[in-house]
Design a protein around this motif. Structure first.
Motif, PDB file in Angstrom:
ATOM      1  N   ARG A 139      23.625  55.920  17.774  1.00  9.27           N
ATOM      2  CA  ARG A 139      24.158  54.833  16.950  1.00  9.27           C
ATOM      3  C   ARG A 139      23.611  53.504  17.496  1.00  9.27           C
ATOM      4  N   PRO A 140      23.497  52.500  16.645  1.00  9.31           N
ATOM      5  CA  PRO A 140      23.071  51.192  17.156  1.00  9.31           C
ATOM      6  C   PRO A 140      24.155  50.596  18.043  1.00  9.31           C
ATOM      7  N   PHE A 141      23.759  49.800  19.023  1.00  6.81           N
ATOM      8  CA  PHE A 141      24.753  49.145  19.863  1.00  6.81           C
ATOM      9  C   PHE A 141      24.313  47.712  20.125  1.00  6.81           C
ATOM     10  N   LEU A 142      25.293  46.829  20.297  1.00  8.33           N
ATOM     11  CA  LEU A 142      25.038  45.409  20.504  1.00  8.33           C
ATOM     12  C   LEU A 142      24.746  45.178  21.986  1.00  8.33           C
ATOM     13  N   ARG A 143      23.489  44.879  22.280  1.00  8.49           N
ATOM     14  CA  ARG A 143      23.080  44.691  23.669  1.00  8.49           C
ATOM     15  C   ARG A 143      23.233  43.243  24.093  1.00  8.49           C
ATOM     16  N   GLN A 144      23.020  42.307  23.153  1.00 10.04           N
ATOM     17  CA  GLN A 144      23.205  40.889  23.452  1.00 10.04           C
ATOM     18  C   GLN A 144      23.952  40.248  22.295  1.00 10.04           C
TER      19      GLN A 144
END
Length: 272
Positions: free
Chosen positions: A182-187
């Motif tokens: 799944r996509p994840f918020l890195r910044q």
């Protein structure tokens, strides 16, 4: 060319679910769709039955019905990673290679590339900017999705005269054709967007998951309005941005990432 596969378990009426094959997978299977007949079938059950009927699908589907690395599955238009394993199919399951076919092959592995020039990028930016202006939308803030969206965001900001530029990083691909589950918020976003019109910019909308995740993340900061723009889309994207220039069905190599992509391909066993 279509076929049927019947199942007799349980009572009640049955219905047909279509499995569509796209890109190089369609060519190798020798057909573009299969009809699976059954009752209350989950998407995994549908794909397991499809493999039983078309042996060529073994290259794309695991024994449990899940897609192998390098392949995507959409269930009634929704990416399978957003659905539970027992989600029942209503009408259609689509199976496609991440790179949608290919002309370069090593040990059965394929990837088809299109190398874009800076002139291509300038033309695409001009096209997208014209569409934004023509729509009447006036962004107060442009948010580029790192890393691929930062150059298009800067070029669009210049073309539109927008001074406020922010960035956020959402990870989906770890390398060419290899995705995180799944996509994840890195910044996270670090610019004020509350009550402002925001234009979220990326280089390409492939599955659409990155853009969708970006929209949801920006919405948390209470903007007045959020619209999306990419230079290109893939024909199978599940989220078409508000503004884009062209649809391309190959793996796009942008001029600012040429060396990186070539190194990733070589490391993954592709001959380039």
């Amino acid at each position: 060319m279509k076929s049927s596969y019947s199942t007799n378990g349980g009572s009640g009426s049955t219905r047909k679910v279509r499995v569509r094959l796209l890109g190089g997978l369609r060519e190798r299977a020798g057909r573009d769709s299969i009809e699976i007949e059954g009752r209350e079938l989950s998407w995994k059950e549908v794909l397991k039955k499809a493999v039983e009927h078309v042996e060529a699908l073994k290259e794309a589907i695991e024994n449990d019905g899940s897609p192998k690395p390098g392949y995507l599955v959409f269930v009634d238009g929704v990416d399978y990673r957003l659905l539970p394993e027992d989600h029942e199919v209503v009408e259609e399951v689509v199976v496609l290679p991440v790179t949608h076919g290919g002309s370069k092959e090593v040990s059965g592995r394929r990837v088809e590339l299109i190398h874009l020039s800076w002139r291509d990028i300038e033309d695409a930016v001009r096209d997208v900017a014209d569409k934004i202006v023509g729509s009447g939308f006036e962004p107060d803030v442009i948010v580029g999705i790192l890393r691929g969206g930062i150059v298009p965001a800067l070029l669009l900001a210049d073309a539109l005269g927008v001074k406020n530029i922010g960035v956020m990083e959402i990870k989906l691909y770890t390398s060419v054709g290899v995705r995180k589950p799944r996509p994840f918020l890195r910044q996270p976003l670090v610019i004020e967007v509350k009550d402002r019109n925001v234009l979220v910019v990326d280089d390409v909308s492939d599955s659409g998951l990155t853009l969708q995740h970006a929209i949801e993340a920006v919405d948390l900061y209470l903007p007045a309005q959020v619209k999306t723009a990419t230079l290109y889309i893939k024909p199978w994207t599940n989220l078409v941005p508000d503004y884009y220039s062209k649809s391309l069905d190959k793996w796009i190599v942008f001029p600012w990432e040429r060396r990186e992509v070539e190194e990733e391909l070589k490391a993954s066993g592709y001959n380039i």
